[in-house]
Design a protein around this motif. Sequence first.
Motif, PDB file in Angstrom:
ATOM      1  N   UNK A  56       0.795  -1.235   0.000  1.00 38.32           N
ATOM      2  CA  UNK A  56       0.000   0.000   0.000  1.00 38.32           C
ATOM      3  C   UNK A  56       0.828   1.286   0.000  1.00 38.32           C
ATOM      4  N   UNK A  57       2.064   1.241   0.452  1.00 35.50           N
ATOM      5  CA  UNK A  57       2.873   2.455   0.532  1.00 35.50           C
ATOM      6  C   UNK A  57       3.795   2.629  -0.671  1.00 35.50           C
ATOM      7  N   UNK A  58       3.725   1.749  -1.639  1.00 38.06           N
ATOM      8  CA  UNK A  58       4.534   1.821  -2.856  1.00 38.06           C
ATOM      9  C   UNK A  58       6.022   1.952  -2.560  1.00 38.06           C
ATOM     10  N   UNK A  59       6.508   1.124  -1.658  1.00 41.73           N
ATOM     11  CA  UNK A  59       7.933   1.102  -1.366  1.00 41.73           C
ATOM     12  C   UNK A  59       8.670   0.398  -2.501  1.00 41.73           C
ATOM     13  N   UNK A  60       9.977   0.595  -2.608  1.00 41.30           N
ATOM     14  CA  UNK A  60      10.762  -0.071  -3.644  1.00 41.30           C
ATOM     15  C   UNK A  60      10.713  -1.569  -3.415  1.00 41.30           C
ATOM     16  N   UNK A  61      10.369  -2.313  -4.487  1.00 43.36           N
ATOM     17  CA  UNK A  61      10.225  -3.760  -4.365  1.00 43.36           C
ATOM     18  C   UNK A  61      10.837  -4.450  -5.572  1.00 43.36           C
ATOM     19  N   UNK A  62      11.252  -5.687  -5.372  1.00 44.89           N
ATOM     20  CA  UNK A  62      11.718  -6.554  -6.449  1.00 44.89           C
ATOM     21  C   UNK A  62      10.961  -7.862  -6.342  1.00 44.89           C
ATOM     22  N   UNK A  63      10.223  -8.192  -7.389  1.00 46.87           N
ATOM     23  CA  UNK A  63       9.539  -9.485  -7.457  1.00 46.87           C
ATOM     24  C   UNK A  63      10.353 -10.367  -8.393  1.00 46.87           C
ATOM     25  N   UNK A  64      10.865 -11.458  -7.847  1.00 50.52           N
ATOM     26  CA  UNK A  64      11.765 -12.338  -8.600  1.00 50.52           C
ATOM     27  C   UNK A  64      11.209 -13.758  -8.574  1.00 50.52           C
ATOM     28  N   UNK A  65      11.107 -14.383  -9.734  1.00 53.69           N
ATOM     29  CA  UNK A  65      10.618 -15.755  -9.877  1.00 53.69           C
ATOM     30  C   UNK A  65       9.247 -15.927  -9.225  1.00 53.69           C
ATOM     31  N   UNK A  66       8.289 -15.154  -9.722  1.00 49.94           N
ATOM     32  CA  UNK A  66       6.920 -15.183  -9.207  1.00 49.94           C
ATOM     33  C   UNK A  66       5.993 -15.674 -10.316  1.00 49.94           C
ATOM     34  N   UNK A  69     -14.110   2.710  -7.894  1.00 49.37           N
ATOM     35  CA  UNK A  69     -13.166   2.665  -9.005  1.00 49.37           C
ATOM     36  C   UNK A  69     -12.070   1.687  -8.634  1.00 49.37           C
ATOM     37  N   UNK A  70     -11.708   0.789  -9.570  1.00 49.50           N
ATOM     38  CA  UNK A  70     -10.713  -0.187  -9.155  1.00 49.50           C
ATOM     39  C   UNK A  70      -9.804  -0.679 -10.268  1.00 49.50           C
ATOM     40  N   UNK A  71      -8.694  -1.293  -9.816  1.00 49.38           N
ATOM     41  CA  UNK A  71      -7.672  -1.869 -10.680  1.00 49.38           C
ATOM     42  C   UNK A  71      -7.512  -3.330 -10.291  1.00 49.38           C
ATOM     43  N   UNK A  72      -7.310  -4.172 -11.291  1.00 52.75           N
ATOM     44  CA  UNK A  72      -7.079  -5.591 -11.063  1.00 52.75           C
ATOM     45  C   UNK A  72      -5.799  -5.970 -11.797  1.00 52.75           C
ATOM     46  N   UNK A  73      -4.849  -6.569 -11.101  1.00 58.49           N
ATOM     47  CA  UNK A  73      -3.611  -7.025 -11.724  1.00 58.49           C
ATOM     48  C   UNK A  73      -3.326  -8.458 -11.293  1.00 58.49           C
ATOM     49  N   UNK A  74      -2.893  -9.269 -12.233  1.00 57.50           N
ATOM     50  CA  UNK A  74      -2.587 -10.666 -11.933  1.00 57.50           C
ATOM     51  C   UNK A  74      -1.470 -10.828 -10.920  1.00 57.50           C
ATOM     52  N   UNK A  75      -0.511  -9.894 -10.909  1.00 55.72           N
ATOM     53  CA  UNK A  75       0.599  -9.972  -9.964  1.00 55.72           C
ATOM     54  C   UNK A  75       0.479  -8.883  -8.901  1.00 55.72           C
ATOM     55  N   UNK A  76       0.526  -7.592  -9.284  1.00 58.12           N
ATOM     56  CA  UNK A  76       0.449  -6.523  -8.286  1.00 58.12           C
ATOM     57  C   UNK A  76       0.021  -5.199  -8.912  1.00 58.12           C
ATOM     58  N   UNK A  77      -0.591  -4.343  -8.105  1.00 55.97           N
ATOM     59  CA  UNK A  77      -0.873  -2.965  -8.505  1.00 55.97           C
ATOM     60  C   UNK A  77       0.123  -2.006  -7.857  1.00 55.97           C
ATOM     61  N   UNK A  78       1.098  -2.538  -7.144  1.00 59.01           N
ATOM     62  CA  UNK A  78       2.080  -1.712  -6.425  1.00 59.01           C
ATOM     63  C   UNK A  78       2.970  -0.944  -7.400  1.00 59.01           C
TER      64      UNK A  78
END
Length: 186
Positions: A26-36, A52-61
Amino acid sequence: INNLITKFYNQTSSLNNDYSGVFYAPLSTNSLLRYVENKGNIVFSGFTTSTNFKVAGITTALNTNYLNVMMSGEIALYNMMFNPTQTPTAVAYHATTNQNDRNIWISGITTELTSGYSMKNGMNDGAIYVAGVNATQNIYVAGLVNYNKSGDLHHKDTQSLPKATIGIINSINNANIKSTYQTYSG
């Protein structure tokens, strides 16, 4: 991370503005998604909402890098009414205005790739279905990313062959995307 869960949202579900299939920040911190990989299904059906909404298969971050990330499940929106509350000053809601929070955004990987971040070896090999959504606003569907605000090919020297170092690199949308709507672009 390997998600095999099917999540079904209907009239009795509590909804928020964003739905992420695997990762929520929720805070949009720096992230790395690896092998997901998300093998699960995300289904929105049979409800009326003004959210109003967004849908993402992995993340909306936001502020996220992706390395070897894959969506192989399904995302489906059907038999629903979407009518966001209009403000008195709002006239048009479309991608060229600043009123993009009044739309539905559906993406296989993420809704926005933030400037300076990368998606390397990403793939959507799943499916996205949109049918019977009574919407007064726009529905944006993307196999990988709705907004790509990253990339550096436009900064390259014209004397040499360009090679991307940030943005969407070596990524494929192989999703089966279907809609019952006759008017679409892309």
